[in-house]
Every structure is written in structure tokens, then in C-alpha cells.
Design a protein around this motif. Structure first.
Motif, mmCIF file in Angstrom:
data_model
loop_
_atom_site.group_PDB
_atom_site.id
_atom_site.type_symbol
_atom_site.label_atom_id
_atom_site.label_comp_id
_atom_site.label_asym_id
_atom_site.label_seq_id
_atom_site.Cartn_x
_atom_site.Cartn_y
_atom_site.Cartn_z
ATOM 1 N N THR A 43 0.833 -1.202 0.000
ATOM 2 C CA THR A 43 0.000 0.000 0.000
ATOM 3 C C THR A 43 0.866 1.249 0.000
ATOM 4 O OG1 THR A 43 -1.797 -1.128 1.158
ATOM 5 C CG2 THR A 43 -1.776 1.267 1.277
ATOM 6 N N PHE A 44 1.911 1.226 0.814
ATOM 7 C CA PHE A 44 2.853 2.354 0.827
ATOM 8 C C PHE A 44 3.526 2.506 -0.534
ATOM 9 C CE2 PHE A 44 7.157 3.981 1.149
ATOM 10 C CZ PHE A 44 6.962 5.195 1.803
ATOM 11 N N ASP A 45 3.990 1.396 -1.097
ATOM 12 C CA ASP A 45 4.698 1.447 -2.382
ATOM 13 C C ASP A 45 3.825 2.029 -3.496
ATOM 14 O OD1 ASP A 45 6.876 0.304 -1.128
ATOM 15 O OD2 ASP A 45 6.417 -1.734 -1.798
ATOM 16 N N LYS A 46 2.521 1.797 -3.418
ATOM 17 C CA LYS A 46 1.598 2.287 -4.440
ATOM 18 C C LYS A 46 1.131 3.719 -4.194
ATOM 19 C CE LYS A 46 -0.284 -2.351 -5.308
ATOM 20 N NZ LYS A 46 -1.480 -3.217 -5.159
ATOM 21 N N SER A 47 1.496 4.262 -3.025
ATOM 22 C CA SER A 47 0.985 5.585 -2.632
ATOM 23 C C SER A 47 1.646 6.743 -3.370
ATOM 24 C CB SER A 47 1.165 5.784 -1.126
ATOM 25 O OG SER A 47 2.552 5.927 -0.806
#
Length: 264
Positions: free
Chosen positions: A226-230
Motif C-alpha cells: 500500500t505504501f509502495d503504491k501511494s
């Protein structure tokens, strides 16, 4: 001595010599067989050791296995993979997005200076907090502490949002937060020691088992995705209404920046 006796003695001597040579030959043969057998055993043992070493080297790590493990979502989460972690009163109109990596030293400095103010604001209903956990420091430093701490935070969140926030504050405290180069958070025993500072977690057998069993390891990996896609590239990062808020140095500056964001 007669000639006959002399010949008999010589024949007997030759027979004794022949028998002794046969005994020596048999002993030599046995020794060779033992050496060969020992060599075979040694080679087989070496081959077995190499085979075991290769097998162990190719064995997936716990975190590689976690990728295929069943996803267990902590309580107090939402979203498809349980990666929506929003804490605060439902009456709060706006949400502060907080992106952090547990091993991040700047996050620790931020939490030590501002963390208590955020807790007060959330408790008062000023705004909600949406937490997004990252693990990129593990990749950069070849470690596991960010993932392991995030998994433990999932176990704390399963207890309650309050336990989550208190445990997160304890992880980032000056007394407990390790240097970035030291992967202390990879040790379950260290995380559990810190958790003893939180009343809701101290002596909590379910929480302890979840940490040691890695119950929320898969969840931690999903949260990291989720962080990587943010689109966020560093921690700590603050956002409200999609707009980035500059990281303040003290509680007063933070409050001023938040008040301005709440009006925006």
C-alpha cells in the motif's frame, strides 16, 4: 645333525615363512578394505553435508513464506486487505495521513516531538489519523526489522487502536528506537520487551503469540505494498486532503500547519 634333519628344518622354516607372509597379506588386505570403506563413508558424509547445506540455502525464508501465507487482518482495520488503518472519532471531518517506517530515525525524531500532540488531537476529535506503514529500510539495509515491527503493530492493532498508538510511540521512543544500522526490531524478544511498556499488551498472551507466530506477517507485506503504491517516496510524510504538509520541528509549528490544512 643328519642331512635329513637339516632338510626337514629348512622345509619347516620355509613353511613358517610362507604362513607368516600369508597372514601379513591378509592383514594388509583388511587394512585396505577399511581405508576404502572409511573413504566411502567420508565421501557420502561430505556429499550429504553439502546436499543439506544446499537444501538449507535454497529453503525460503520466513518472509518469503509469508507471501503465500493466509492473510489475517487485524481487528480495527478495513479495506480489501485490511490495510486501511484509520483511528479517531467518526465525527472528525478530516483525516491526517501519516506514512512511517518503523526503523526510520527521522520518524523516531518526529514521533518524539509530535506524537503526543497527534494523540491529543485525535482523542479530542480534531481529526482522524490514517496510518500507512512502510518497510523500504529493510530493503536498503538488508534487514527484517521494519517488516517485523509492522507485523507486531498489527498484533497491537488487533488488541485496540489505543494499544496500537501506544505501542508505536514506545517503538519510536528515545530509549527504545535503535540506530538505523542495527536491526533490533527483527528480534521478537526485543519487540515484546517494548510492548511490556503498554498496559494493554503487557502479559497479553494472545498478543505475544501473534508476534512470535508471525500471525500478521502477510498483513505487514500487504501494508508495505500500500505504501509502495501511494507515490510517497520517504518517511515521515504527512498529508491532508491529498496535500503534503511539511514536517514540523515542534508541536507548536505542527499545530499551526494542521490548523491551516484543516481550513484548506
Amino acid at each position: 645333525m643328519s642331512k635329513r634333519n637339516s632338510m626337514a628344518n629348512k622345509a619347516a622354516a620355509r613353511e613358517r615363512l610362507r604362513a607368516e607372509r600369508e597372514r601379513q597379506a591378509k592383514r594388509a588386505k583388511v587394512r585396505r578394505q577399511l581405508v576404502v570403506a572409511g573413504s566411502v563413508v567420508g565421501v557420502l558424509a561430505l556429499a550429504g553435508g553439502i546436499g543439506y547445506g544446499v537444501m538449507q540455502a535454497n529453503k525460503p525464508t520466513a518472509w518469503e513464506q509469508a507471501k503465500d501465507a493466509d492473510l489475517v487482518k487485524p481487528k480495527n482495520t478495513s479495506g480489501a486487505n485490511g490495510t486501511e488503518v484509520v483511528i479517531g472519532k467518526s465525527t472528525a471531518k478530516k483525516t491526517l495521513e501519516l506514512y512511517e517506517d518503523s526503523r526510520c530515525p527521522v520518524c523516531a525524531t518526529f514521533e518524539q516531538a509530535i506524537g503526543e500532540q497527534i494523540k491529543k488531537d485525535v482523542d479530542s476529535g480534531k481529526y482522524k489519523v490514517k496510518y500507512v506503514g512502510a518497510t523500504f529500510i529493510d530493503n536498503a539495509a538488508n534487514g527484517e526489522g521494519s517488516k517485523n515491527a509492522l507485523s507486531a503493530l498489527g498484533a497491537a492493532l488487533n488488541v485496540s487502536p489505543e494499544a496500537f498508538l501506544e505501542f508505536k510511540a514506545a517503538l519510536y521512543s528515545k530509549e527504545n528506537h535503535p540506530e538505523e544500522s542495527k536491526d533490533k526490531f527483527a528480534e521478537d524478544s526485543y519487540l515484546l520487551k517494548i510492548a511490556d511498556e503498554v498496559d494493554a499488551l503487557k502479559g497479553n498472551a494472545e498478543f505475544k503469540k501473534a508476534v512470535e507466530d508471525g500471525t500478521y506477517d502477510r498483513w505487514a507485506l500487504e501494508m508495505s505494498k500500500t505504501f509502495d503504491k501511494s507515490g510517497v517516496t520517504g518517511t515521515p510524510t504527512l498529508k491532508m486532503d491529498g496535500k503534503k504538509i511539511e514536517i514540523p520541528q515542534d508541536a507548536a509549528t505542527f499545530t499551526a500547519a494542521i490548523d491551516a490544512a484543516l481550513k484548506g
